[in-house]
Design an enzyme around this catalytic site. Sequence first.
Site, PDB file in Angstrom:
ATOM      1  N   GLU A 129       0.849  -1.198   0.000  1.00 50.14           N
ATOM      2  CA  GLU A 129       0.000   0.000   0.000  1.00 50.14           C
ATOM      3  C   GLU A 129       0.886   1.250   0.000  1.00 50.14           C
ATOM      4  OE1 GLU A 129      -2.764  -0.339   3.257  1.00 50.14           O
ATOM      5  OE2 GLU A 129      -3.810  -1.964   2.216  1.00 50.14           O
ATOM      6  N   PRO A 130       0.311   2.394  -0.391  1.00 50.22           N
ATOM      7  CA  PRO A 130       1.134   3.612  -0.406  1.00 50.22           C
ATOM      8  C   PRO A 130       1.770   3.891   0.955  1.00 50.22           C
ATOM      9  CG  PRO A 130      -0.947   3.997  -1.533  1.00 50.22           C
ATOM     10  CD  PRO A 130      -1.046   2.623  -0.925  1.00 50.22           C
ATOM     11  N   ALA A 179      -1.485  -8.532  12.478  1.00 50.43           N
ATOM     12  CA  ALA A 179      -1.430  -9.664  11.554  1.00 50.43           C
ATOM     13  C   ALA A 179      -2.684 -10.516  11.592  1.00 50.43           C
ATOM     14  CB  ALA A 179      -0.201 -10.513  11.884  1.00 50.43           C
ATOM     15  N   GLU A 242       8.203 -17.290  -3.400  1.00 51.39           N
ATOM     16  CA  GLU A 242       8.480 -16.065  -4.160  1.00 51.39           C
ATOM     17  C   GLU A 242       9.952 -15.675  -3.994  1.00 51.39           C
ATOM     18  OE1 GLU A 242       6.066 -12.654  -3.151  1.00 51.39           O
ATOM     19  OE2 GLU A 242       7.210 -11.334  -4.487  1.00 51.39           O
ATOM     20  N   GLN A 279      44.758  -9.643 -17.431  1.00 50.89           N
ATOM     21  CA  GLN A 279      44.582 -10.465 -16.228  1.00 50.89           C
ATOM     22  C   GLN A 279      43.536  -9.898 -15.277  1.00 50.89           C
ATOM     23  OE1 GLN A 279      47.762 -10.807 -13.264  1.00 50.89           O
ATOM     24  NE2 GLN A 279      47.672 -13.011 -13.561  1.00 50.89           N
ATOM     25  N   GLY A 339      32.788  -1.202 -21.437  1.00 49.12           N
ATOM     26  CA  GLY A 339      33.162   0.194 -21.647  1.00 49.12           C
ATOM     27  C   GLY A 339      31.922   1.032 -21.915  1.00 49.12           C
ATOM     28  N   GLY A 363       9.351  -8.291  -2.966  1.00 46.68           N
ATOM     29  CA  GLY A 363       9.231  -9.565  -2.239  1.00 46.68           C
ATOM     30  C   GLY A 363       9.966  -9.576  -0.908  1.00 46.68           C
ATOM     31  N   THR A 365      12.506  -6.456   1.178  1.00 50.55           N
ATOM     32  CA  THR A 365      13.799  -5.797   0.926  1.00 50.55           C
ATOM     33  C   THR A 365      14.915  -6.563   1.648  1.00 50.55           C
ATOM     34  OG1 THR A 365      13.623  -4.394   2.891  1.00 50.55           O
ATOM     35  CG2 THR A 365      12.654  -3.525   0.855  1.00 50.55           C
ATOM     36  N   GLU A 367      16.873  -5.489   3.825  1.00 48.75           N
ATOM     37  CA  GLU A 367      16.856  -5.187   5.270  1.00 48.75           C
ATOM     38  C   GLU A 367      15.817  -6.061   5.980  1.00 48.75           C
ATOM     39  OE1 GLU A 367      16.751  -2.881   2.846  1.00 48.75           O
ATOM     40  OE2 GLU A 367      18.724  -1.971   3.111  1.00 48.75           O
TER      41      GLU A 367
HETATM   42  C1  LIG Z   1       8.516  -2.746  -9.823  1.00 49.15           C
HETATM   43  C2  LIG Z   1       7.853  -3.206  -8.556  1.00 49.15           C
HETATM   44  C3  LIG Z   1       6.932  -4.228  -8.608  1.00 49.15           C
HETATM   45  C4  LIG Z   1       6.259  -4.636  -7.448  1.00 49.15           C
HETATM   46  N1  LIG Z   1       5.284  -5.580  -7.526  1.00 49.15           N
HETATM   47  C5  LIG Z   1       4.498  -5.818  -6.436  1.00 49.15           C
HETATM   48  C6  LIG Z   1       3.351  -6.675  -6.521  1.00 49.15           C
HETATM   49  O1  LIG Z   1       3.056  -7.266  -7.564  1.00 49.15           O
HETATM   50  N2  LIG Z   1       2.573  -6.833  -5.415  1.00 49.15           N
HETATM   51  C7  LIG Z   1       2.849  -6.196  -4.229  1.00 49.15           C
HETATM   52  O2  LIG Z   1       2.093  -6.370  -3.271  1.00 49.15           O
HETATM   53  N3  LIG Z   1       3.947  -5.393  -4.106  1.00 49.15           N
HETATM   54  C8  LIG Z   1       4.758  -5.183  -5.174  1.00 49.15           C
HETATM   55  N4  LIG Z   1       5.859  -4.360  -5.073  1.00 49.15           N
HETATM   56  C9  LIG Z   1       6.112  -3.695  -3.799  1.00 49.15           C
HETATM   57  C10 LIG Z   1       7.352  -4.196  -3.044  1.00 49.15           C
HETATM   58  O3  LIG Z   1       7.113  -5.471  -2.509  1.00 49.15           O
HETATM   59  C11 LIG Z   1       7.648  -3.137  -1.960  1.00 49.15           C
HETATM   60  O4  LIG Z   1       8.130  -1.992  -2.638  1.00 49.15           O
HETATM   61  C12 LIG Z   1       8.647  -3.600  -0.945  1.00 49.15           C
HETATM   62  O5  LIG Z   1       8.107  -4.632  -0.144  1.00 49.15           O
HETATM   63  C13 LIG Z   1       9.095  -2.455  -0.010  1.00 49.15           C
HETATM   64  O6  LIG Z   1       8.010  -1.764   0.511  1.00 49.15           O
HETATM   65  P1  LIG Z   1       7.990  -0.136   0.397  1.00 49.15           P
HETATM   66  O7  LIG Z   1       8.257   0.220  -1.026  1.00 49.15           O
HETATM   67  O8  LIG Z   1       6.746   0.369   0.995  1.00 49.15           O
HETATM   68  O9  LIG Z   1       9.230   0.348   1.248  1.00 49.15           O
HETATM   69  P2  LIG Z   1       9.231   0.640   2.829  1.00 49.15           P
HETATM   70  O10 LIG Z   1       8.610  -0.472   3.543  1.00 49.15           O
HETATM   71  O11 LIG Z   1       8.697   2.009   3.058  1.00 49.15           O
HETATM   72  O12 LIG Z   1      10.806   0.643   3.121  1.00 49.15           O
HETATM   73  C14 LIG Z   1      11.631   1.783   2.810  1.00 49.15           C
HETATM   74  C15 LIG Z   1      13.064   1.462   3.256  1.00 49.15           C
HETATM   75  O13 LIG Z   1      13.084   1.230   4.676  1.00 49.15           O
HETATM   76  C16 LIG Z   1      13.652  -0.034   4.945  1.00 49.15           C
HETATM   77  N5  LIG Z   1      12.991  -0.642   6.102  1.00 49.15           N
HETATM   78  C17 LIG Z   1      11.657  -0.777   6.318  1.00 49.15           C
HETATM   79  N6  LIG Z   1      11.426  -1.408   7.475  1.00 49.15           N
HETATM   80  C18 LIG Z   1      12.642  -1.693   8.006  1.00 49.15           C
HETATM   81  C19 LIG Z   1      13.084  -2.360   9.197  1.00 49.15           C
HETATM   82  N7  LIG Z   1      12.228  -2.911  10.068  1.00 49.15           N
HETATM   83  N8  LIG Z   1      14.419  -2.448   9.425  1.00 49.15           N
HETATM   84  C20 LIG Z   1      15.310  -1.932   8.549  1.00 49.15           C
HETATM   85  N9  LIG Z   1      14.945  -1.305   7.402  1.00 49.15           N
HETATM   86  C21 LIG Z   1      13.642  -1.188   7.134  1.00 49.15           C
HETATM   87  C22 LIG Z   1      13.422  -0.860   3.684  1.00 49.15           C
HETATM   88  O14 LIG Z   1      14.327  -1.953   3.594  1.00 49.15           O
HETATM   89  C23 LIG Z   1      13.624   0.179   2.613  1.00 49.15           C
HETATM   90  O15 LIG Z   1      14.999   0.344   2.375  1.00 49.15           O
HETATM   91  C24 LIG Z   1       6.567  -4.008  -6.213  1.00 49.15           C
HETATM   92  C25 LIG Z   1       7.543  -2.996  -6.164  1.00 49.15           C
HETATM   93  C26 LIG Z   1       8.174  -2.588  -7.316  1.00 49.15           C
HETATM   94  C27 LIG Z   1       9.176  -1.470  -7.213  1.00 49.15           C
END
Ligand SMILES: Cc1cc2nc3c(=O)[nH]c(=O)nc-3n(C[C@H](O)[C@H](O)[C@H](O)COP(=O)(O)OP(=O)(O)OC[C@H]3O[C@@H](n4cnc5c(N)ncnc54)[C@H](O)[C@@H]3O)c2cc1C
Length: 387
Positions: A129-130, A179, A242, A279, A339, A363, A365, A367
């Site tokens: 979600e956003p 959850a 996944e 090399q 290059g 799927g 990050t 982190e």
């Molecule tokens: C091209 C693309 C395709 C995608 N397709 C799908 C899809 O089909 N279905 C779907 O549901 N989602 C999809 N996603 C979403 C993707 O799974 C999320 O972008 C991802 O899970 C990260 O969530 P976020 O973008 O809200 O980042 P955030 O959760 O806001 O994280 C921002 C940063 O904070 C870090 N962070 C967050 N929490 C912690 C923590 N506890 N400890 C340390 N660091 C932390 C993260 O690692 C990241 O670096 C897609 C994303 C992209 C870019």
Amino acid sequence: MQAYFFTEEHELFRQSLRDFLEKEVKPNIDQWEKDRETPRHIYKRFGEMGFLGIPYPEKYGGLDLDAMFSVVYTEEMTRMNSGGFFTSIGAHSGLALAHINGEGNDAQKEKYLTAGIKGELIGCLAITEPGGGSDVATLRTTAVRDGDHFIINGSKTFISNGVLSDYIIAAVRTGGKGAKGMSMVIIDRDTPGVSATKLEKLGWHASDTGEIAFDDVRIPVENLLGQENQGFFYIMQHFASERLGMALMGVSQARLAIDLALKYTAERKTFGRSINKFQVLRHRIAQLSSEVMMNRVFVYTLYQRFDKGDYIIKEAAMAKLVGTQLSDKVCYECMRMFGGYGYMESYPMARLLRDSQLGTIGGGTSEILCEIISKMMIDAKAYKAVV
Ligand SMILES: Cc1cc2nc3c(=O)[nH]c(=O)nc-3n(C[C@H](O)[C@H](O)[C@H](O)COP(=O)(O)OP(=O)(O)OC[C@H]3O[C@@H](n4cnc5c(N)ncnc54)[C@H](O)[C@@H]3O)c2cc1C
């Protein structure tokens, strides 16, 4: 090594998939990248060839094949050098259909799995979600019971196939906070109140990535997937496969980068000789290839364990963590071996490098994967399968 993991059947399947991809996909990839989507007709062709149903039951038109066939599939798809194309097909067959197959009842499977395997109905999986993707348990999209319907309000973002798909498998809040209040539902695209817009992005250009809004969307309660308030646990369960898939994709991208670099460095001459005689480049290729080979073997063995029913949450997280970071490193190093040509769109490395970057984000990050691994290793947290 190949014969250790793959049988003659796997290799025959590889050859037929490779022939199909070379003929019907490769000549069109550049256009699909420009169009910012993979066209619907190719899903139909995949369906006709059986490629959308590799792990799914024959009862619904699937091939019910072992996990090493899925490995072959991912390896060959990656050779097309379009993460967007791979994802378009994969978000449907590997994500949406996995939830239908895993948690769907017979009627849902008859409707969505059978048509999905044929490539006639295309799905997407909408969790993010956003307001946040990593912290899945805080999702805000609500599904409120109204008689024999749910009324859905909220929005999803970054959804692969978010605009083009015929239905959406969405994670929604049906209960209290956290959850234990989440469920999965199927939302048909043509339900009033569903709208979507396409997003522009760094890579994965042949994939449509969308933001989806739900405005008082009424769906029948029969569209609940699995049990109410079990959604979070279903999501976590599917994350293992996944993540394994993304680990393999990373390792396969790295292999492709090395193959391309081997060819280019043999042909390109500077100072009177092929650059593969220097090399520093030879050793770099040797080092990167060794790392890729070790990761490849790890991922293959995890697929074999997955096939036997082992619950490999920690190992899949480890494989994705290391495999996707390795892909970024290898693609970058190999791009530099080209290059200036490495930076050009007319050469394959630019796309490979930018498509690789998504591996450490989608799927889960890197982190978040480290969080999971460290909780399991340091706090002895156990993630159990949903039975
Ligand atoms: C091209 C693309 C395709 C995608 N397709 C799908 C899809 O089909 N279905 C779907 O549901 N989602 C999809 N996603 C979403 C993707 O799974 C999320 O972008 C991802 O899970 C990260 O969530 P976020 O973008 O809200 O980042 P955030 O959760 O806001 O994280 C921002 C940063 O904070 C870090 N962070 C967050 N929490 C912690 C923590 N506890 N400890 C340390 N660091 C932390 C993260 O690692 C990241 O670096 C897609 C994303 C992209 C870019």
